[in-house]
Design a protein around this motif. Structure first.
Motif, short mmCIF file in Angstrom:
data_model
loop_
_atom_site.label_atom_id
_atom_site.label_comp_id
_atom_site.label_asym_id
_atom_site.label_seq_id
_atom_site.Cartn_x
_atom_site.Cartn_y
_atom_site.Cartn_z
N TYR A 68 4.91 23.66 15.14
CA TYR A 68 5.49 24.73 15.54
C TYR A 68 4.67 26.15 16.14
O TYR A 68 4.61 26.20 17.43
N ARG A 69 3.86 26.07 14.83
CA ARG A 69 3.32 27.46 15.07
C ARG A 69 2.07 27.51 16.22
O ARG A 69 2.07 28.07 17.15
N ARG A 70 1.86 26.40 16.55
CA ARG A 70 0.36 26.13 17.36
C ARG A 70 1.24 25.89 18.75
O ARG A 70 0.53 27.07 19.96
N LEU A 71 2.30 25.67 19.15
CA LEU A 71 2.81 26.09 20.76
C LEU A 71 3.06 27.75 20.35
O LEU A 71 3.75 27.77 21.44
N THR A 72 4.72 27.89 19.62
CA THR A 72 4.32 29.31 19.89
C THR A 72 3.18 30.01 19.96
O THR A 72 3.46 31.19 21.52
N ARG A 73 2.21 29.89 19.59
CA ARG A 73 1.44 30.63 20.18
C ARG A 73 0.69 30.42 21.72
O ARG A 73 0.18 31.55 21.67
N ALA A 74 0.78 29.36 21.86
CA ALA A 74 0.30 28.73 23.15
C ALA A 74 0.49 29.48 23.74
O ALA A 74 -0.09 29.88 24.72
N MET A 117 4.04 12.23 20.59
CA MET A 117 5.08 13.56 21.70
C MET A 117 4.47 14.49 20.97
O MET A 117 3.95 15.33 21.81
N VAL A 118 4.05 14.85 19.18
CA VAL A 118 4.17 16.01 18.86
C VAL A 118 3.14 16.41 19.38
O VAL A 118 2.29 17.09 19.33
N LEU A 119 2.23 15.60 18.73
CA LEU A 119 0.59 15.76 18.76
C LEU A 119 0.39 15.91 20.27
O LEU A 119 -1.14 16.88 20.45
N LEU A 120 0.42 14.70 21.00
CA LEU A 120 -0.05 15.27 22.54
C LEU A 120 0.97 16.62 22.73
O LEU A 120 -0.48 17.18 23.70
N VAL A 121 1.55 17.26 22.91
CA VAL A 121 2.53 18.28 23.40
C VAL A 121 1.52 19.32 22.40
O VAL A 121 1.32 20.03 23.77
N ILE A 122 0.63 19.19 20.84
CA ILE A 122 -0.34 20.37 20.77
C ILE A 122 -1.34 20.59 21.19
O ILE A 122 -2.21 21.17 21.43
N PHE A 123 -1.76 18.79 21.01
CA PHE A 123 -3.31 18.94 21.64
C PHE A 123 -4.12 18.70 23.03
O PHE A 123 -4.56 18.87 23.40
N MET A 124 -2.34 17.92 23.90
CA MET A 124 -3.41 17.18 25.13
C MET A 124 -2.14 17.74 26.12
O MET A 124 -1.69 16.97 26.71
N PRO A 125 -1.94 18.70 26.21
CA PRO A 125 -0.64 19.07 26.74
C PRO A 125 -0.54 18.34 27.59
O PRO A 125 0.45 18.52 29.07
N TYR A 135 4.42 35.54 20.67
CA TYR A 135 5.41 34.03 19.93
C TYR A 135 6.35 33.99 21.77
O TYR A 135 7.58 34.06 21.08
N THR A 136 5.67 33.89 22.61
CA THR A 136 6.54 33.39 24.10
C THR A 136 7.56 31.73 24.25
O THR A 136 6.70 31.34 23.14
N VAL A 137 8.30 31.75 24.51
CA VAL A 137 8.45 30.38 24.89
C VAL A 137 7.36 29.17 25.39
O VAL A 137 7.16 29.71 26.51
N ALA A 138 7.38 28.62 25.26
CA ALA A 138 6.35 27.40 25.41
C ALA A 138 6.98 26.62 26.13
O ALA A 138 6.12 25.47 26.70
N GLY A 139 8.23 27.09 26.61
CA GLY A 139 8.88 26.16 27.38
C GLY A 139 9.48 25.03 27.19
O GLY A 139 9.17 24.00 26.11
N MET A 140 8.50 23.93 27.85
CA MET A 140 8.96 22.48 27.99
C MET A 140 8.31 21.56 26.83
O MET A 140 8.75 20.73 26.22
N GLY A 141 7.64 21.85 26.82
CA GLY A 141 5.97 21.33 25.21
C GLY A 141 6.58 22.54 23.90
O GLY A 141 7.15 20.55 23.26
N MET A 142 7.71 22.88 23.74
CA MET A 142 8.72 23.07 22.99
C MET A 142 10.07 22.19 22.72
O MET A 142 10.35 21.75 21.59
N ILE A 143 10.64 21.99 23.65
CA ILE A 143 11.18 20.59 23.79
C ILE A 143 11.71 19.56 23.53
O ILE A 143 11.79 18.93 22.66
N ILE A 144 10.32 18.99 24.52
CA ILE A 144 9.45 18.08 23.64
C ILE A 144 9.50 17.79 22.06
O ILE A 144 9.44 16.76 22.00
#
Lengths: 344, 296
Positions: B84-90, A308-316, B94-103
Motif C-alpha cells: 500500500y505504501r507505493r500507492l499511497t505515495r503515488a 491485480m495488486v502488482l498491475l495497479v502498483i507497477f502498471m496503473p 499520502y493522499t487518496v490514490a482513489g480507484m487504484g487503492m480500491i482495486i
C-alpha cells in the motif's frame, strides 16, 4: 518499434476505410471473425468455441464497465449485480412466461437499466470510496437476494432456459451461438466508441477530469453521471441475457460472486481503464488465462489477486496506456527528426 | 418479551464485534485516507491464528487473543509497507490514490483469502471455548461468551482511547491523521506512524475475529460479509469517527437481528446493506451528525 509501426499502419488502414464509410471496418471485422469457430473446432475442439462465446460476453461486460469507470471516472464495484439482474430477468421471462430471446434481451436490458438508475443515484452525493461501498453493497445484496428467494432460483438455480431461434434456425450449440454473440459484442464495442466520440462522451470525460469544472462549463453533472450508470447497466443486462440463453441454459447465483467481480476488474485494469480496446484485450487475455489455469484451480484467486495488486502498483495504465505511450513517444521522435531536418 | 430481549442481547453482542472491526476501518481511513477493502480477510486471518494458538499451542483463550493480535498486526504492517505504501505515495504525499487503492484492496483480499484456504482448508472449523454455564437473569439466559465479548470490546475501546488521547505516540498519530505535511515538519516520523496505525487497526480486527470464534465457527469465507457489515457500521456512525464506529456497529447488529427475527430470517444479510445504502444516500455524514472528514 515494429509493433508501433504495425499499429500505426493498421490504424491508418482503418482510418482510410472509415472515411469510405463509417461502418465499413466493423463489417469487415464481422466477416473476418466469421470463420473463427470453424478454425477453433478444427484445430482444437468445441470447448474452445464455448470459450470464444464467453469472451464475447465478457467483452460486453468489460466494455460496459469501462463506460462508467473509465470514461466517467465513477468507482463502481457492483457491476456483477447488474449482470445477475439481466441474467435472471431473461431466465424468468423465458422459462415462466415463454418469451423468446428477442423479447427477453430488450427486457433484460431495460430492467438492468432501471437497476442502473438505482446504482447511479448514490453517485450524486458520493465519491470515490463511499461510492465503491454503496455499489458493492447493492451488487452483493442482489446476489444474496437471488440466493435466498426460491422464485429467483435460490440454491438450485434456474434451468431449462431455451436457446434463441430465428426463422427456424436455432442457436443451440456453441458454434451457432457464436454467430449470435459475436455480432452483438462488436455492436457493443462500436456503440462504446460512438458514445466516446459524441458530446455525451466528452461530458463524461469532463466529469472524470474535474467535476466542478465540468459543472461550471454548463454540463449537467447529475444527468450525465446517471446516464453513464444506466448505459453501463444496459451493457451488463445484455451480457446477462446472452449468458442465460447460452447452452446449457442454466444460471446459478454462484455465477455472480465477488470472484467474478474481481475477474472483471482485472480485465479492465489489465487492458487499461478508459481504453475501449483495453477492455476488449483484457477480456480476451483474462478469459484465456482463467481457462488455461483451470487445473490449478486452488491457486487461481492467488494468481488473479496478486496480478491485480502488482498491475495497479507497477502498471496503473494497463496495456492500453503502454500502447498509448509508445505511440506518443514515437510521434515525438518523428517530430524532432523532422524539426532537426528543417534546421540543418 | 423474552424472545425480543434474547434477540437484542445477541444483536448487541454481534454488533460490538462489528463495531470493533469498523473501528479498525475508521482508524485506517483517518490515518491513511484509504478505505481498506481487505480488512475482512485480516479479520479472518486473526480468527484462524487465534484458533491455532488456542488449540495447537494450548495457550489460554485471552492469551490467544493477544498473540493473534500481535501476529496479525505485524502481518498488517508488512502488507502496508510492501504494497500500500507505493500507492499511497503515488498520489503525492499520502493522499487518496482513489480507484487504484480500491482495486488493490480487492486484489489483496482475494490473495489473502486464497492463502488462508491453502493453509487451513475450506472447512468451517469449530472454535470451542469453555466459558461455563450461562448466567441466568429471570427467564433470560446470558451466555458467558457474550459477556466476555462485550468486556473485551470495552477493554479494547478503552485501550485505544487512552492510547490516542493520553500518550505521546497517540498525539503523534492524531497529528498525522490531521495533516501529514505539518506533522512531518513538527519532527514526527510520519511513515512509522502510518505503519503503526495500520498495525493497530489490523490487530483490532484480529481481536474481533478471535472473539467471534466461539459464537460462530471459523472459516475462510467469513471475512467478506464481516467487511460489508463493518463498512455499514462505520458509515452509519460516520466514517472516520471512532465512537461512531462502535455505535454504528451496535445499531447494525440490533437492526439485523430484529429484522431476521420479525421480517424474514433468510434475508438477514441484506439488512445491513440496506441500512448502509439508505444512510449513504440520505445522510452520508453518518447518523450521529459527526462531521465526516471528506478528503480530496
Amino acid at each position: 518499434m515494429n509493433l508501433v509501426v504495425t499499429l500505426q499502419g493498421v490504424g491508418g488502414f482503418f482510418g482510410r476505410m472509415e472515411r469510405t464509410h463509417p461502418l465499413l471496418p466493423w463489417l469487415l471485422a464481422i466477416v473476418a471473425l466469421l470463420p473463427l469457430p470453424l478454425i477453433l473446432s478444427g484445430l482444437f475442439n468445441d470447448y474452445y468455441v464455448y470459450l470464444a462465446n464467453r469472451i464475447c460476453i465478457f467483452i460486453m461486460l468489460s466494455v460496459g464497465l469501462n463506460i462508467v469507470k473509465g470514461f466517467c471516472g465513477q468507482v463502481t464495484v457492483g457491476h456483477v449485480g447488474l449482470y445477475a439482474i439481466g441474467a435472471v430477468t431473461a431466465a424468468i421471462l423465458s422459462t415462466n412466461f415463454g418469451f423468446s430471446f428477442w423479447m427477453t434481451l430488450p427486457a433484460a436490458i431495460f430492467i438492468a437499466g432501471l437497476a442502473g438508475v438505482v446504482v447511479g443515484v448514490p453517485s450524486f452525493r458520493l465519491e470515490g470510496a463511499y461510492l465503491a461501498l454503496a455499489t458493492l453493497g447493492l451488487g452483493e445484496s442482489v446476489r444474496i437476494m437471488i440466493s435466498v428467494t426460491p422464485y429467483l432460483g435460490s440454491s438450485t438455480g434456474l434451468g431449462g432456459i431455451p436457446a434463441p431461434s430465428a426463422f427456424g434456425f436455432t442457436f443451440d450449440n456453441f458454434t451457432r451461438y457464436y454467430y449470435l454473440v459475436m455480432p452483438i459484442a462488436l455492436v457493443g464495442i462500436y456503440l462504446s466508441f460512438a458514445i466516446l466520440r459524441s458530446a455525451t462522451g466528452r461530458a463524461f470525460q469532463a466529469i472524470r477530469e474535474d467535476t466542478i469544472a465540468a459543472a461550471a462549463a454548463g454540463i449537467n453533472v447529475r444527468k450525465y453521471k446517471l446516464l453513464a450508470f444506466v448505459i453501463s447497466a444496459m451493457y451488463a443486462g445484455c451480457a446477462g441475457a446472452m449468458f442465460a440463453h447460452m447452452r446449457p441454459g442454466y444460471i446459478h447465483h454462484n455465477n455472480f460472486t465477488i470472484i467474478e467481480m474481481v475477474t472483471l476488474l482485472l480485465m479492465i485494469v489489465l487492458g487499461g481503464i478508459g481504453h475501449v480496446w483495453g477492455g476488449v484485450i483484457g477480456a480476451i487475455i483474462v478469459t484465456i488465462i482463467y481457462d488455461q489455469t483451470k487445473d490449478f484451480y486452488f491457486y487461481q484467486p492467488l494468481l488473479f489477486g496478486s496480478s491485480m495488486v502488482l498491475l495497479v502498483i507497477f502498471m496503473p495504465q494497463g496495456i492500453g496506456g503502454l500502447i498509448d505511450r509508445y505511440i506518443v513517444t514515437q510521434r515525438f521522435i518523428d517530430a524532432r527528426r523532422e524539426a532537426g531536418d528543417g534546421t540543418s | 418479551m423474552e424472545a425480543l430481549l434474547g434477540f437484542l442481547i445477541f444483536g448487541v453482542t454481534i454488533g460490538v464485534v462489528y463495531g470493533i472491526v469498523a473501528l479498525g476501518i475508521s482508524l485506517i481511513y483517518t490515518g491513511l485516507d484509504i478505505v481498506h477493502f481487505a480488512h475482512g480477510e485480516i479479520y479472518m486471518f486473526g480468527a484462524f491464528l487465534g484458533l491455532v494458538f488456542a488449540h495447537q499451542y494450548n495457550v489460554p483463550y485471552w492469551l490467544a487473543i493477544l498473540c493473534a493480535m500481535i501476529v496479525t498486526g505485524l502481518l498488517g504492517i508488512v502488507i502496508e509497507r510492501v504494497f500500500y505504501r507505493r500507492l499511497t505515495r503515488a498520489g503525492g504525499g499520502y493522499t487518496v490514490a482513489g480507484m487504484g487503492m480500491i482495486i488493490c484492496g480487492f486484489g489483496m483480499s482475494v490473495v489473502l483469502q486464497n492463502i488462508a484456504f491453502l493453509i487451513w482448508g475450506a472447512d468451517a472449523e469449530p472454535f470451542p471455548v469453555n466459558f461455563g454455564m450461562p448466567y441466568q437473569i429471570g427467564e433470560i439466559f446470558l451466555p458467558k461468551s457474550y459477556v466476555a465479548t462485550a468486556v473485551a470490546a470495552l477493554v479494547l475501546m478503552g485501550g485505544l482511547h487512552v492510547f490516542l488521547k493520553k500518550t505521546k505516540i497517540g498525539l503523534a498519530v492524531r497529528a498525522v491523521a490531521q495533516n501529514k505535511d505539518i506533522a512531518f515538519l513538527m519532527g514526527i516520523n510520519v511513515p512509522l506512524m502510518i505503519s503503526l496505525i495500520f498495525g493497530v487497526a489490523c490487530a483490532i480486527a484480529a481481536a474481533a475475529g478471535v472473539l467471534i470464534g466461539p459464537m460462530q465457527s471459523v472459516q475462510v469465507e467469513m471475512g467478506y460479509l464481516m467487511l460489508m457489515k463493518a463498512f455499514a457500521a462505520a458509515v452509519v456512525g460516520g466514517f472516520g469517527s471512532l465512537p461512531g464506529a462502535i455505535l454504528g456497529g451496535l445499531l447494525v447488529g440490533i437492526f439485523e437481528n430484529l429484522g431476521a427475527a420479525y421480517i424474514s430470517g433468510s434475508h438477514k444479510d441484506i439488512y445491513a446493506f440496506l441500512l448502509l445504502i439508505l444512510v449513504l444516500m440520505f445522510r452520508p455524514q453518518g447518523l450521529f451528525g459527526v462531521e465526516a472528514k471528506v478528503k480530496a
